[in-house]
Scaffold this motif. Structure first.
Motif, PDB file in Angstrom:
ATOM      1  N   THR A   1      43.932 -45.331 -34.683  1.00  0.00           N
ATOM      2  CA  THR A   1      44.475 -45.495 -33.336  1.00  0.00           C
ATOM      3  C   THR A   1      45.163 -44.203 -32.924  1.00  0.00           C
ATOM      4  N   VAL A   2      45.054 -43.844 -31.655  1.00  0.00           N
ATOM      5  CA  VAL A   2      45.729 -42.672 -31.106  1.00  0.00           C
ATOM      6  C   VAL A   2      46.819 -43.127 -30.143  1.00  0.00           C
ATOM      7  N   VAL A   3      47.970 -42.488 -30.218  1.00  0.00           N
ATOM      8  CA  VAL A   3      49.067 -42.739 -29.295  1.00  0.00           C
ATOM      9  C   VAL A   3      49.450 -41.412 -28.652  1.00  0.00           C
ATOM     10  N   LEU A   4      49.596 -41.406 -27.338  1.00  0.00           N
ATOM     11  CA  LEU A   4      50.018 -40.201 -26.626  1.00  0.00           C
ATOM     12  C   LEU A   4      51.537 -40.153 -26.559  1.00  0.00           C
ATOM     13  N   LEU A   5      52.087 -38.987 -26.811  1.00  0.00           N
ATOM     14  CA  LEU A   5      53.523 -38.770 -26.663  1.00  0.00           C
ATOM     15  C   LEU A   5      53.733 -38.094 -25.322  1.00  0.00           C
ATOM     16  N   THR A   6      54.455 -38.778 -24.423  1.00  0.00           N
ATOM     17  CA  THR A   6      54.698 -38.258 -23.086  1.00  0.00           C
ATOM     18  C   THR A   6      56.208 -38.170 -22.850  1.00  0.00           C
ATOM     19  N   ALA A   7      56.592 -37.618 -21.726  1.00  0.00           N
ATOM     20  CA  ALA A   7      58.013 -37.537 -21.378  1.00  0.00           C
ATOM     21  C   ALA A   7      58.620 -38.943 -21.263  1.00  0.00           C
ATOM     22  N   ALA A   8      57.791 -39.925 -20.929  1.00  0.00           N
ATOM     23  CA  ALA A   8      58.265 -41.297 -20.784  1.00  0.00           C
ATOM     24  C   ALA A   8      58.250 -42.075 -22.098  1.00  0.00           C
ATOM     25  N   GLY A   9      57.710 -41.494 -23.158  1.00  0.00           N
ATOM     26  CA  GLY A   9      57.624 -42.179 -24.451  1.00  0.00           C
ATOM     27  C   GLY A   9      56.191 -42.226 -24.963  1.00  0.00           C
ATOM     28  N   GLU A  10      55.911 -43.195 -25.819  1.00  0.00           N
ATOM     29  CA  GLU A  10      54.567 -43.349 -26.380  1.00  0.00           C
ATOM     30  C   GLU A  10      53.741 -44.292 -25.520  1.00  0.00           C
ATOM     31  N   GLU A  11      52.447 -43.974 -25.386  1.00  0.00           N
ATOM     32  CA  GLU A  11      51.534 -44.862 -24.671  1.00  0.00           C
ATOM     33  C   GLU A  11      50.138 -44.707 -25.241  1.00  0.00           C
ATOM     34  N   PRO A  12      49.368 -45.786 -25.281  1.00  0.00           N
ATOM     35  CA  PRO A  12      47.995 -45.686 -25.763  1.00  0.00           C
ATOM     36  C   PRO A  12      47.105 -45.080 -24.677  1.00  0.00           C
ATOM     37  N   PRO A  13      46.161 -44.245 -25.051  1.00  0.00           N
ATOM     38  CA  PRO A  13      45.222 -43.683 -24.074  1.00  0.00           C
ATOM     39  C   PRO A  13      44.069 -44.662 -23.821  1.00  0.00           C
ATOM     40  N   SER A  14      44.392 -45.803 -23.245  1.00  0.00           N
ATOM     41  CA  SER A  14      43.425 -46.881 -23.042  1.00  0.00           C
ATOM     42  C   SER A  14      42.151 -46.394 -22.383  1.00  0.00           C
ATOM     43  N   PHE A  15      41.043 -46.610 -23.049  1.00  0.00           N
ATOM     44  CA  PHE A  15      39.706 -46.301 -22.554  1.00  0.00           C
ATOM     45  C   PHE A  15      39.495 -44.816 -22.273  1.00  0.00           C
ATOM     46  N   GLY A  16      40.248 -43.967 -22.975  1.00  0.00           N
ATOM     47  CA  GLY A  16      40.028 -42.520 -22.917  1.00  0.00           C
ATOM     48  C   GLY A  16      38.922 -42.138 -23.884  1.00  0.00           C
ATOM     49  N   GLU A  17      39.000 -40.913 -24.408  1.00  0.00           N
ATOM     50  CA  GLU A  17      37.967 -40.408 -25.304  1.00  0.00           C
ATOM     51  C   GLU A  17      38.586 -39.469 -26.326  1.00  0.00           C
TER      52      GLU A  17
END
Length: 100
Positions: free
Chosen positions: A16-32
């Protein structure tokens, strides 16, 4: 008569991949996700929670990148040596670049 069929062992790699953003962690749903391994580019769509699936990733460290809704991140994906038919790579995190 003897018929020979080429046989190739298949090893699955999931995670699983999780993106780290300024707002926190979020999954890159349906990305690549794209991985460059042994000079070959391999791409997998990501599931709703950022899940990915690859076959026959060679062991070692490989360049990886994720794209999702105009954002991207890059990281090194490490594939351990394993004789198992399936490898779970766990949750991978990467910091996103801002949209352009």
């Amino acid at each position: 008569a003897v018929v020979l069929f080429p046989v190739r062992r298949i090893q699955r790699a999931t995670g699983t991949v999780v993106l780290l953003t300024a707002a926190g962690e979020e999954p890159p749903s349906f990305g690549e996700i794209t991985i460059v391994a042994a000079g070959e580019r391999m791409t997998s769509p990501l599931g709703n929670a950022g899940e990915f699936y690859f076959e026959n990733l060679p062991e070692g460290r490989h360049e990886a990148s994720v794209t999702h809704e105009g954002r991207s991140c890059a990281f090194i994906l490490t594939v351990p040596q394993s004789a198992e038919a399936a490898i779970t790579l766990g949750t991978l995190r990467c910091t996103v670049s801002q949209p352009r």
